[in-house]
Design a protein around this motif. Structure first.
Motif, PDB file in Angstrom:
ATOM      1  N   SER A 144       4.595   6.740 -12.572  1.00  0.00           N
ATOM      2  CA  SER A 144       5.856   6.230 -13.105  1.00  0.00           C
ATOM      3  C   SER A 144       6.336   5.038 -12.277  1.00  0.00           C
ATOM      4  O   SER A 144       6.948   4.108 -12.794  1.00  0.00           O
ATOM      5  CB  SER A 144       6.916   7.330 -13.164  1.00  0.00           C
ATOM      6  N   GLU A 196      13.508   4.944  -5.787  1.00  0.00           N
ATOM      7  CA  GLU A 196      13.883   4.199  -6.977  1.00  0.00           C
ATOM      8  C   GLU A 196      14.633   2.921  -6.588  1.00  0.00           C
ATOM      9  O   GLU A 196      14.353   1.831  -7.101  1.00  0.00           O
ATOM     10  CB  GLU A 196      14.769   5.072  -7.860  1.00  0.00           C
ATOM     11  N   PRO A 242       1.842  -1.771 -18.976  1.00  0.00           N
ATOM     12  CA  PRO A 242       2.206  -0.354 -18.902  1.00  0.00           C
ATOM     13  C   PRO A 242       2.348   0.295 -20.274  1.00  0.00           C
ATOM     14  O   PRO A 242       1.847   1.401 -20.496  1.00  0.00           O
ATOM     15  CB  PRO A 242       3.536  -0.384 -18.156  1.00  0.00           C
ATOM     16  N   VAL A 243       3.000  -0.388 -21.206  1.00  0.00           N
ATOM     17  CA  VAL A 243       3.203   0.222 -22.523  1.00  0.00           C
ATOM     18  C   VAL A 243       1.866   0.481 -23.202  1.00  0.00           C
ATOM     19  O   VAL A 243       1.636   1.546 -23.778  1.00  0.00           O
ATOM     20  CB  VAL A 243       4.099  -0.670 -23.406  1.00  0.00           C
ATOM     21  N   MET A 301       4.314   2.093 -13.577  1.00  0.00           N
ATOM     22  CA  MET A 301       4.775   1.698 -14.907  1.00  0.00           C
ATOM     23  C   MET A 301       6.075   0.907 -14.811  1.00  0.00           C
ATOM     24  O   MET A 301       6.262  -0.087 -15.496  1.00  0.00           O
ATOM     25  CB  MET A 301       5.041   2.937 -15.754  1.00  0.00           C
ATOM     26  N   ALA A 302       6.989   1.398 -13.964  1.00  0.00           N
ATOM     27  CA  ALA A 302       8.313   0.791 -13.904  1.00  0.00           C
ATOM     28  C   ALA A 302       8.258  -0.606 -13.294  1.00  0.00           C
ATOM     29  O   ALA A 302       9.071  -1.457 -13.634  1.00  0.00           O
ATOM     30  CB  ALA A 302       9.251   1.678 -13.094  1.00  0.00           C
ATOM     31  N   SER A 329      13.278   0.085 -17.331  1.00  0.00           N
ATOM     32  CA  SER A 329      12.085   0.589 -16.648  1.00  0.00           C
ATOM     33  C   SER A 329      11.322   1.491 -17.592  1.00  0.00           C
ATOM     34  O   SER A 329      11.862   2.489 -18.069  1.00  0.00           O
ATOM     35  CB  SER A 329      12.446   1.386 -15.408  1.00  0.00           C
ATOM     36  N   PHE A 330      10.093   1.124 -17.837  1.00  0.00           N
ATOM     37  CA  PHE A 330       9.238   1.967 -18.663  1.00  0.00           C
ATOM     38  C   PHE A 330       8.603   3.006 -17.764  1.00  0.00           C
ATOM     39  O   PHE A 330       7.902   2.671 -16.805  1.00  0.00           O
ATOM     40  CB  PHE A 330       8.170   1.094 -19.319  1.00  0.00           C
ATOM     41  N   LEU A 331       8.886   4.277 -18.026  1.00  0.00           N
ATOM     42  CA  LEU A 331       8.389   5.329 -17.135  1.00  0.00           C
ATOM     43  C   LEU A 331       7.336   6.184 -17.808  1.00  0.00           C
ATOM     44  O   LEU A 331       7.064   7.294 -17.384  1.00  0.00           O
ATOM     45  CB  LEU A 331       9.538   6.226 -16.682  1.00  0.00           C
ATOM     46  N   HIS A 343       8.444   7.013 -27.504  1.00  0.00           N
ATOM     47  CA  HIS A 343       7.945   6.890 -28.881  1.00  0.00           C
ATOM     48  C   HIS A 343       9.091   6.638 -29.844  1.00  0.00           C
ATOM     49  O   HIS A 343       8.982   5.862 -30.789  1.00  0.00           O
ATOM     50  CB  HIS A 343       7.147   8.130 -29.279  1.00  0.00           C
ATOM     51  N   ARG A 346      12.340   0.315  -5.156  1.00  0.00           N
ATOM     52  CA  ARG A 346      11.488  -0.231  -6.204  1.00  0.00           C
ATOM     53  C   ARG A 346      12.171  -1.437  -6.835  1.00  0.00           C
ATOM     54  O   ARG A 346      11.577  -2.488  -7.031  1.00  0.00           O
ATOM     55  CB  ARG A 346      11.274   0.883  -7.233  1.00  0.00           C
ATOM     56  N   PHE A 347      13.460  -1.268  -7.107  1.00  0.00           N
ATOM     57  CA  PHE A 347      14.185  -2.366  -7.739  1.00  0.00           C
ATOM     58  C   PHE A 347      14.380  -3.525  -6.760  1.00  0.00           C
ATOM     59  O   PHE A 347      14.349  -4.687  -7.159  1.00  0.00           O
ATOM     60  CB  PHE A 347      15.526  -1.874  -8.274  1.00  0.00           C
ATOM     61  N   ARG A 357      18.779  -3.515 -16.802  1.00  0.00           N
ATOM     62  CA  ARG A 357      17.451  -3.248 -16.261  1.00  0.00           C
ATOM     63  C   ARG A 357      16.723  -2.295 -17.188  1.00  0.00           C
ATOM     64  O   ARG A 357      17.309  -1.349 -17.696  1.00  0.00           O
ATOM     65  CB  ARG A 357      17.605  -2.618 -14.885  1.00  0.00           C
ATOM     66  N   ASP A 412       0.842  -1.192   0.000  1.00  0.00           N
ATOM     67  CA  ASP A 412       0.000   0.000   0.000  1.00  0.00           C
ATOM     68  C   ASP A 412       0.878   1.243   0.000  1.00  0.00           C
ATOM     69  O   ASP A 412       1.334   1.672   1.046  1.00  0.00           O
ATOM     70  CB  ASP A 412      -0.903  -0.031   1.237  1.00  0.00           C
ATOM     71  N   GLU A 413       1.108   1.816  -1.162  1.00  0.00           N
ATOM     72  CA  GLU A 413       1.981   2.990  -1.297  1.00  0.00           C
ATOM     73  C   GLU A 413       3.264   2.823  -0.491  1.00  0.00           C
ATOM     74  O   GLU A 413       3.617   3.702   0.297  1.00  0.00           O
ATOM     75  CB  GLU A 413       1.261   4.257  -0.806  1.00  0.00           C
ATOM     76  N   ARG A 454      11.221 -11.654  -7.960  1.00  0.00           N
ATOM     77  CA  ARG A 454      11.816 -12.627  -8.867  1.00  0.00           C
ATOM     78  C   ARG A 454      12.311 -13.843  -8.099  1.00  0.00           C
ATOM     79  O   ARG A 454      12.177 -14.968  -8.539  1.00  0.00           O
ATOM     80  CB  ARG A 454      13.002 -11.986  -9.579  1.00  0.00           C
ATOM     81  N   TYR A 477       0.012   3.381 -21.765  1.00  0.00           N
ATOM     82  CA  TYR A 477       0.596   4.663 -22.165  1.00  0.00           C
ATOM     83  C   TYR A 477       0.319   4.973 -23.633  1.00  0.00           C
ATOM     84  O   TYR A 477      -0.055   6.077 -23.982  1.00  0.00           O
ATOM     85  CB  TYR A 477       2.109   4.644 -21.913  1.00  0.00           C
ATOM     86  N   GLU A 534      13.403   8.444 -25.323  1.00  0.00           N
ATOM     87  CA  GLU A 534      11.991   8.800 -25.395  1.00  0.00           C
ATOM     88  C   GLU A 534      11.226   7.577 -25.856  1.00  0.00           C
ATOM     89  O   GLU A 534      11.626   6.904 -26.809  1.00  0.00           O
ATOM     90  CB  GLU A 534      11.788   9.959 -26.363  1.00  0.00           C
ATOM     91  N   SER A 540       6.163  15.241 -25.525  1.00  0.00           N
ATOM     92  CA  SER A 540       7.365  14.768 -26.213  1.00  0.00           C
ATOM     93  C   SER A 540       7.048  14.257 -27.613  1.00  0.00           C
ATOM     94  O   SER A 540       7.959  13.930 -28.364  1.00  0.00           O
ATOM     95  CB  SER A 540       8.006  13.649 -25.391  1.00  0.00           C
ATOM     96  N   GLU A 541       5.770  14.190 -27.973  1.00  0.00           N
ATOM     97  CA  GLU A 541       5.406  13.655 -29.282  1.00  0.00           C
ATOM     98  C   GLU A 541       4.874  14.739 -30.199  1.00  0.00           C
ATOM     99  O   GLU A 541       3.936  14.540 -30.963  1.00  0.00           O
ATOM    100  CB  GLU A 541       4.428  12.495 -29.107  1.00  0.00           C
TER     101      GLU A 541
END
Lengths: 349, 363, 571
Positions: A201, A176, A224-225, A204-205, B303-305, B327, A179-180, B301, A164-165, A187, A228, B325, A284-285
């Motif tokens: 994020s 970070e 995640p991909v 996603m990671a 990581s998709f952020l 995309h 997280r790893f 490693r 929980d968070e 694993r 997004y 990036e 960014s796109e």
């Protein structure tokens, strides 16, 4: 193969439906995140799984065990569910040593002394706490405390780990790292993770799949991909990552921005071609082009180190554009032309 | 006009020197940021300029007038014509928004219609219209910070001192407020002396930045892009953002990285060098696309952020961080799974001597 | 940055003023607090022109003094054990179970804080004195019992009455700890596999143990030095504790050397044991108090009482009725009787006594006037001196503030009877000023006794005034004095008001200090109630006690109202 199953799970608090007919199936060993703004029902879902909240409708199964069922009035209390759980505020017991904190779940299960010692030491070594075994958790840093909480959850070698968070009380750089570490532990031990967070994020990671929730309702369950790049709706698009929206009007063939009437270089799908619609894109796109494309004026340009952040006025609307630090781009006050790399279209509000 | 001039300023607390012999000039109308790690003494410098502390040596002048010097007889803070914004806002909890903001005018002997008009103008400037009669406890953190800003601005000071004014705000608000501060500064033509440990804010709002190291020395002064692209030393380089270091070895003719892959770039002189680079300096490609001057590595490693894909790449035992990036990576087939081989090239490198790196605790 | 000094308050030639404030603060505390306490030690240990421990031991070994020491210890231990159990149990009940009307119950359990325990003791005496007590008489006369069912003039009686009035010290501490405790501490035990019983015994109780102990030590401290209950209930059967023996000796022998000596020796014992208790409490608080305060929180787990819900509710209501309502009602009823001992029938009851004490009887009218004016005087003086001294302690980074802090908090560990004795030693003419038998000596003693309250409230308020608030004013163009006037003073005003009431209300019911210092014309309310009762004027005494209760309860209600609106106004 689905291991954890939520069927039509619903929870109401007074007039508010915190979780609305949620169906989920999560496989063994999967890392699954519940993601959403605060009040979306993700924490309530986790607490129903843990057994701290009752269900108003539906059933929860893990493996061949029924955990909660409104229909049959069945409810297995949290202490019998054999889950590991880590809380945001660490929740390590300051009156017990690190060792005793980790030993607690084994002691209440009356584990024989030799077995207990072996498993506590294992859990401590996996979380790099061997040297701190005798310390009081109060003397550890935030990261240390959270490791104790992890070790304690690991001690009984659970199939399911509820988080929980767990990282939001930590400093960003520690976040970070932890997280790893969590990912590595998963694993090694192969437990399923149900991870609740508001930090996209982080989700996603870490995750194999994420569930995006809003106001108690599931919006999208996907990798995640995919979440997004192929968001199910405008909410998911805006919640995951930075987003831009442009109001657009079209008559089937010509498309212009609203409040400014500037011609667009791209067209919405046919079902949105007539009338108002909404173009969505990531900062960014968006690309600066030479001659063609949507016309804008640079309102602001800031150098942020790794990236350059632009605010571009498009008539009376505005867009945010982010480019790498090596890119060249227009200066403030200049007129520029823009192209959208992968625009998405949504109905107008 | 409010040019700040520091001449050989030193400050001691007990046995500890916060800084010695520090000189600095901030010309009028500049947005100047003093950037450094916490505890480096940057707040002390701001407090010296404000007059909350006195220097032990040297002199400080504002707009040509000496306001403090080691010989004493310093101008008290209330007569330095400043606006100060504190990290904890320091909004007076017993006064309404309006009274908070109008207080400096009242002290200046301004009353009646003029006081009301000028206060109202300051209220509008920071977008607090409609909240004039609220007490600070009824405001959000961002709104309180705006009250503090308006209060600092209302008496038209020519110099504003800001001490980490945004660090108690959440990320979105912080981003928004930093642009607002910049806008205000342009509109009002004042000098801003801004103290922070957050390099992103410093880069975003400053005309010039001074980097202070943890011993209270100024390492570099320059425009944001200068500091970022041409760091004066390894401290500035690693403080300004995510930094990678690659130690190199001389093997006969060649310079090599790790266990002997020839390294394509040459240091400016001598052999004992460490290459430093940012994630964005790295060119990451599939091994078959590697041209000359690429090193072989392995993705440890992924990581998709969201907007970025973050990679940890190992080159002969050295771990490097890079990011693509999303995309771009998706279009070019550069989504690596963990354990896959890759090739690494470089846009550009910074060179640091081994002794310098060792002193900074790197490599 | 706080170690850097209050930068906002320098400059403008303020140094001279700072020196004056500092000297004045130290002076006040030395004269009012330090000298009386030192004189006690001096008189206890300095006999026949030399430092003399043997003589101290001789005094302590006298049978009377020895017995008093033993009694103090016995009563304190009994009271501490009893009230800790009651306090912890009720605290757990109102925070961790689904008991009905929890909020109301919680409020009721705090009521004994307001009630002066010697008035309670009077009420219990009226109910359970062996021959005349109403309940004992009811059992003997109506139900035909041969002996009284309970003798209040006993250790058990004294301990029971003290428990009733002191258990809130533990209750409030434990409630606070349980309410603020992060519920995930218990939830994580649950998900680890522990049931509610295991969680309560192995997680919850150990986590709040420091709070329980600290409350228990407060009770210990209070009970050892407690005068009222033992004086009302013990003297009849010859049960003396340290404070009542000091009073007895000083009072009986009209200030003879031997009695003063016994008094100072006993007082020294009291001071030393109090200091030990305070030291122990500080240790527990600083070392043992865990950081268990919640971040984001859900409601804590509630134990479902199920079948026990109604019996426990009944138990709580019965407890409240028996310990709070019953004695209060008895006081008012007895206050309305023509003669003590008559049954409570309508024709026996009237408001005549109340009219008599308020409008006719000089003694009680003087007492009310004395108490109110002493309370006002002490509260005002202490409030202003407290602001000044706290300012030095909190905001000025000068040397010597450590002494101030120590001196200011000293009275917390010095019991009332000790202060009274010290004040007698210091202000009876031996050192040039004789205030004995005047109202001024009581005032001086009140100031010494309550200074710590004022320092606590004012320091807390001043801590809230961050240096940056003052610095912001300086940067806005305010001089040091303007910043003090416009920023500091308005912000500490609530602290000053709190200090005022924290002193005014308790001084209305003060007994321990005043009883040692009163003269025939300088009785306070407490003294008047006590002496009237001693003289057999039970109904008049009860009527005055009733008036005192009304004064205290309405005053407290007003203040609660006021602080609530003040705190809600500030958010």
């Amino acid at each position: 193969m689905s291991y954890i199953r939520l069927e039509d799970v619903t929870r109401r608090f007074g007039a508010i439906t915190a979780v609305d007919r949620l169906n989920l199936s999560i496989s063994r060993g999967e890392c699954f995140s519940l993601l959403g703004p605060s009040g979306c029902g993700k924490t309530t879902t986790l607490r129903m799984l843990a057994g701290f909240e009752d269900l108003d409708e539906g059933e929860i199964h893990v493996g061949d065990r029924l955990l909660s069922s409104k229909k049959s009035g069945y409810y297995l209390p949290p202490e019998k569910r054999d889950f590991g759980m880590v809380f945001q505020a660490f929740a390590v017991w300051p009156h017990l040593s690190v060792y005793e904190n980790v030993a607690f779940p084994l002691r209440v299960r009356k584990t024989p002394a030799a077995e207990l010692d072996k498993r506590v030491r294992e859990a401590l070594s996996h979380t790099n706490l061997t040297d701190a075994a005798k310390a009081s958790p109060a003397d550890l840093s935030g990261g240390g405390k959270q490791r104790v909480a992890l070790a304690r959850a690991l001690a009984i070698n659970p199939d399911v780990m509820l988080l929980d968070e767990p990282l939001s009380s930590l400093d960003p750089h520690l976040r970070e790292e932890m997280r790893f570490e969590i990912k590595d532990l998963q694993r090694r031990f192969g437990f399923s993770i149900i991870y609740v967070t508001h930090d996209q994020s982080e989700a996603m990671a870490l995750s194999d799949r994420v569930l995006v929730m809003r106001l108690g309702v599931a919006q999208q369950v996907d990798t995640p991909v995919n979440v997004y790049t192929r968001p199910a709706n405008k909410f998911v698009f805006s919640f995951i990552g930075l987003s831009n929206f442009l109001d657009v009007e079209g008559d089937g063939t010509n498309f212009k921005t609203s409040r400014g009437g500037l011609p667009l270089p791209c067209a919405p799908p046919p079902e949105l071609a007539n009338g108002p619609s909404c173009l969505a894109c990531r900062p960014s796109e968006v690309e600066f082009t030479g001659e063609e494309g949507l016309t804008g004026v640079v309102a602001r340009k800031s150098f942020l180190g790794e990236s350059i952040d632009y605010r571009i006025s498009i008539g009376e609307q505005s867009l945010r554009v982010q480019k790498g630090r090596r890119s060249t781009g227009p200066e403030p006050g200049e007129t520029c032309r823009l192209r959208f790399i992968r625009p998405l279209w949504y109905p107008a509000d | 006009m409010a040019t700040i001039q520091l001449d050989g300023v030193g400050k001691r607390y007990g046995q500890k020197n916060v800084f010695t012999d520090l000189s600095l000039t901030v010309p009028h109308g500049e947005c100047f940021t003093l950037l450094g790690p916490s505890g480096c003494g940057k707040t002390v410098l701001l407090r010296l300029i404000a007059g909350f502390e006195d220097p032990d040596s040297g002199a400080i002048s504002i707009g040509g007038e000496t306001v403090a010097s080691a010989s004493g007889d310093n101008l008290p803070p209330d007569r330095r014509d400043l606006g100060v914004v504190f990290q904890d806002y320091a909004v007076w909890p017993h006064m309404t928004v309006f009274r908070n903001i109008s207080y400096p005018l009242k002290l200046a002997g301004i009353g009646g219609k003029e006081l009301e008009e000028r206060t109202q103008r300051a209220v509008d400037l920071v977008n607090l219209g409609g909240l004039e009669q609220r007490l600070p406890s009824e405001l959000s953190g961002g709104q309180q910070q705006r009250v503090a800003l308006a209060r600092a601005l209302v008496a038209n000071p020519s110099l504003m001192l800001l001490d980490e004014p945004l660090s108690n705000l959440d990320a979105n608000l912080r981003e928004e407020m930093r642009f607002e501060i910049k806008e205000l500064q342009r509109k009002l033509d004042i000098t801003i002396f801004y103290v922070t440990h957050d390099q992103e804010i410093a880069l975003a709002i400053s005309d010039r930045i001074a980097i202070m190291d943890d011993k209270g020395r100024i390492s570099q002064i320059g425009a944001p892009a200068d500091i970022y692209e041409r760091p004066a030393n390894i401290f500035v380089f690693s403080f300004m953002g995510m930094a990678n270091f690659l130690p190199l070895r001389r093997a006969g003719e060649n310079l090599t990285a790790g266990d002997g892959q020839p390294f394509p770039f040459a240091p400016p002189g001598g052999d004992d060098y460490v290459a430093g680079f940012r994630p964005s300096d790295v060119i990451l490609v599939r091994p078959d696309k590697a041209g000359a001057g690429f090193l072989r590595g392995r993705v440890r490693r992924t990581s998709f952020l969201g907007a970025m894909l973050d990679y940890l790449v190992e080159i002969d035992g050295v771990l490097l961080r890079t990011a693509l990036e999303s995309h771009f990576a998706l279009e070019r087939g550069l989504v690596f799974s963990e354990g896959e081989e890759c090739a690494v090239g470089f846009h550009s490198l910074h060179w640091f001597t081994r002794t310098e790196a060792a002193k900074a605790g790197i490599a | 940055m706080s170690a850097r000094g209050a930068g906002g308050l320098r400059g403008g030639g303020g140094f001279g003023a700072a020196g004056v404030i500092l000297t004045l603060s130290i002076g006040i505390l030395i004269i009012v607090v330090a000298v009386p306490v030192l004189l006690i030690f001096f008189n206890a240990f300095w006999a026949d022109g030399s430092f003399n421990v043997r003589d101290v031991i001789r005094v302590l070994r006298e049978p009377d003094t020895y017995q008093a020491l033993l009694n103090s210890l016995l009563i304190a231990c009994g009271t501490t054990t009893g009230s800790t159990i009651i306090g912890t149990f009720f605290a757990w009940l109102v925070t961790r179970t689904d008991l009905p009307f929890k909020r109301f119950m919680k409020g009721m359990f705090l009521v004994p804080f307001m009630l002066p325990s010697f008035i309670g003791a009077l009420a219990w005496k009226m109910l359970f004195s062996p021959r005349a007590g109403y309940i004992n008489r009811f059992f003997m006369d109506t139900l035909g019992f041969e002996n009284p069912i309970f003798n209040i003039y006993s250790y058990a009686g004294i301990i029971a009455v003290e428990c009733m009035y002191l258990f809130p010290f533990v209750f409030i501490q434990v409630c606070g700890a349980l309410e603020r405790m992060d519920p995930t501490l218990e939830e994580s035990a649950r998900i680890s596999g522990a049931g509610l019983f295991t969680i309560t015994t192995r997680i919850t109780i150990p986590l709040v143990l420091p709070s329980i102990l600290s409350g228990a030590l407060l009770i210990m401290l209070y009970s050892m030095a407690h005068f009222g209950t033992v004086a009302v209930l013990g003297i009849e059967n010859g049960i003396f504790n340290i404070p009542t023996l000091i009073y007895e000796r000083i009072h009986q022998s009209a200030g003879s050397f031997a009695s003063i000596r016994t008094g100072t020796v006993l007082a020294s014992v009291l001071v030393v044991s109090a200091a030990c208790i305070i030291w122990l409490q500080n240790r527990i608080l600083t070392r043992g108090r865990y950081q268990i305060i919640a971040g984001k929180s859900f409601r804590p787990m509630e134990l479902k009482l199920r079948g026990l819900r109604l019996p426990l509710l009944f138990f709580c209501v019965a407890y409240i009725c028996f310990t709070i309502v019953l004695p209060t009602v008895v006081i008012f009823l007895v206050g309305g009787l023509k003669t003590y001992g008559l049954p409570f029938t309508l024709e026996n009851l009237s408001l005549a006594n109340y009219k008599f004490i308020l409008f006719e009887h000089k003694l009680t009218r003087d007492a009310i006037f004395n108490s109110v004016s002493l309370g006002l005087g002490a509260a005002l003086i202490t409030m202003f001196a407290g602001v000044m001294i706290s300012y030095v302690i909190v905001k000025m980074k000068t040397r010597g503030k450590g002494i101030l802090e120590f001196l200011g908090m000293l009275p917390f560990s010095v019991p009332g009877s000790v202060i009274a004795l010290g004040v007698i030693l210091a202000w009876s003419g031996k050192y040039g000023i004789n205030l004995y038998n005047t109202v001024w000596i009581i005032l001086v003693a009140y100031i010494a006794r309550y200074m710590a309250f004022s320092l606590k409230a004012n320091s807390a308020a001043l801590e809230q005034v961050h240096d940056s608030l003052v610095e912001a004013a300086r940067a806005s163009g305010a001089s040091m004095w303007q910043a003090l006037r416009d920023i500091v003073l308005p912000l500490v005003r609530p602290g000053m008001l709190a200090a005022f009431f924290l002193i005014f209300l308790p001084s209305l019911r003060e007994l321990t200090v005043s009883i040692m210092l009163y003269a025939p014309t300088t009785r306070t309310i407490g003294v008047a109630i006590y002496t009237l009762n001693e003289d057999g004027e039970t109904v008049i005494s009860a009527a005055l006690a009733g008036v005192a209760l009304i004064l205290i309860i309405s005053g407290q209600t007003l203040i609660n109202r006021f602080t609530e609106s003040a705190s809600s106004g500030k958010g």
